[in-house]
Design a protein around this motif. Structure first.
Motif, mmCIF file in Angstrom:
data_model
loop_
_atom_site.group_PDB
_atom_site.id
_atom_site.type_symbol
_atom_site.label_atom_id
_atom_site.label_comp_id
_atom_site.label_asym_id
_atom_site.label_seq_id
_atom_site.Cartn_x
_atom_site.Cartn_y
_atom_site.Cartn_z
ATOM 1 N N THR A 88 0.633 -1.279 0.116
ATOM 2 C CA THR A 88 0.094 -0.027 0.028
ATOM 3 C C THR A 88 0.996 1.235 0.013
ATOM 4 O O THR A 88 1.557 1.402 0.994
ATOM 5 N N PRO A 89 0.732 2.163 -0.931
ATOM 6 C CA PRO A 89 1.441 3.346 -0.991
ATOM 7 C C PRO A 89 1.209 4.178 0.166
ATOM 8 O O PRO A 89 0.174 4.191 0.432
ATOM 9 N N PHE A 90 2.429 4.861 0.559
ATOM 10 C CA PHE A 90 2.146 5.772 1.953
ATOM 11 C C PHE A 90 1.648 6.859 1.365
ATOM 12 O O PHE A 90 1.993 7.843 0.236
ATOM 13 N N GLU A 91 0.869 7.701 2.314
ATOM 14 C CA GLU A 91 0.773 9.071 2.308
ATOM 15 C C GLU A 91 1.686 10.097 2.621
ATOM 16 O O GLU A 91 2.796 9.562 3.328
ATOM 17 N N THR A 92 1.656 11.228 2.072
ATOM 18 C CA THR A 92 2.749 12.001 2.598
ATOM 19 C C THR A 92 2.064 13.196 3.430
ATOM 20 O O THR A 92 0.777 13.316 3.392
ATOM 21 N N ALA A 93 2.794 14.018 4.162
ATOM 22 C CA ALA A 93 2.334 15.115 5.157
ATOM 23 C C ALA A 93 3.246 16.163 5.032
ATOM 24 O O ALA A 93 4.497 16.150 4.801
ATOM 25 N N GLY A 94 2.864 17.153 5.792
ATOM 26 C CA GLY A 94 3.561 18.631 5.833
ATOM 27 C C GLY A 94 4.980 18.291 6.748
ATOM 28 O O GLY A 94 4.961 17.383 7.337
#
Length: 270
Positions: free
Chosen positions: A137-143
């Motif tokens: 599952t691809p990871f999300e990115t964050a600020g």
């Protein structure tokens, strides 16, 4: 080896605040590595490797300097790069070659690793074929993470190239000139490894490893926050950009009237 000293920023940081950092844990079993299958090893041109992470079925996030030859400074043909998702003990959950690569437009590859270089040391790799696997599952990115925020890292390195290792808790020590300084444990081969925030109970990528350094005798990792750099990379892909389009510049360029900013810091690439 050359190390970095980040000036007076660290004079006021209590070193005891980093005593809770965890040690590296090898993820060399299926159960241990199950949550991290989207992190993989990037085999580069048959002569080296970096770390990278899937952020979409067809996109891998890594460090820009992984895509340049250290001797010639030439860009490496992306088709000679292979992403090995979940690589452990000679096997990967998925293998993919790379179709094209984009690096931050302001990134300049040279022998001197400066704060400006680290700040822009980000790249996206577009895979020849998307990875559509229920276990990856691809990871999300964050600020950008806040100073003293807990983060973690999953990476490969020269002495642990056959399986990734997890440091579940390290910390953001400071932000300086757009560079994140983190207490994470990295070594050669960790370049491009994802740095995770666990805010809200979900692992999201907030940085990638660009270099390692030393501050008052403590080894640290250096990277950039992803907000603006990642947006520019995605825009470059949408506009059809990517290697091999032009030879890379070999020197830093300074606009008329602009002064060179030099922190006096010395870095080493992992």
């Amino acid at each position: 080896m050359r190390y970095v000293w980040f000036g007076l920023v660290f004079a006021v940081l209590p070193l005891a605040s980093f005593a809770q950092d965890t040690l590296l844990e090898r993820l060399d079993t299926t159960d241990a590595g199950r949550a991290w299958e989207a992190v993989g090893r990037l085999d580069i041109n048959g002569s080296g490797f970096c770390s990278g992470a899937l952020i979409a079925p067809n996109l891998v996030l890594t460090a820009a300097h992984c895509l340049f030859d250290r001797v010639s400074k030439a860009r490496i043909d992306p088709e000679t790069v292979q992403f090995l998702a979940g690589w452990r003990n000679g096997r990967a959950s998925a293998y993919r070659t790379v179709r094209r690569a984009v690096v931050h437009p302001d990134y300049v590859f040279d022998q001197d690793v400066s704060a400006a270089r680290v700040r822009n040391d980000v790249a996206l790799l577009e895979l020849q074929h998307p990875i559509r696997n229920t276990t990856i599952t691809p990871f999300e990115t964050a600020g950008r993470p806040a100073p003293d925020e807990e983060v973690g890292i999953v990476s490969y390195a020269k002495d642990r190239a056959d399986a990734p290792s997890l440091q579940e808790v390290c910390r953001v020590m400071a932000r300086q000139e757009g560079v994140l300084v983190m207490s994470c444990n990295v070594d050669f081969g960790s370049s491009g490894a994802p740095i995770f925030s666990f805010a809200g109970g979900t692992a999201r990528i907030v940085s990638v490893v660009s270099a390692k350094a030393e501050v008052e005798g403590q080894r640290v990792a250096l990277g950039t926050s992803l907000d603006e750099p990642l947006a520019r990379l995605r825009d470059e892909l949408d506009r059809g950009g990517g290697f091999n389009l032009a030879p890379p510049p070999e020197v830093n360029r300074i606009a008329v009237g602009q002064t060179r900013r030099d922190t006096g810091a010395k870095f080493i690439r992992p």
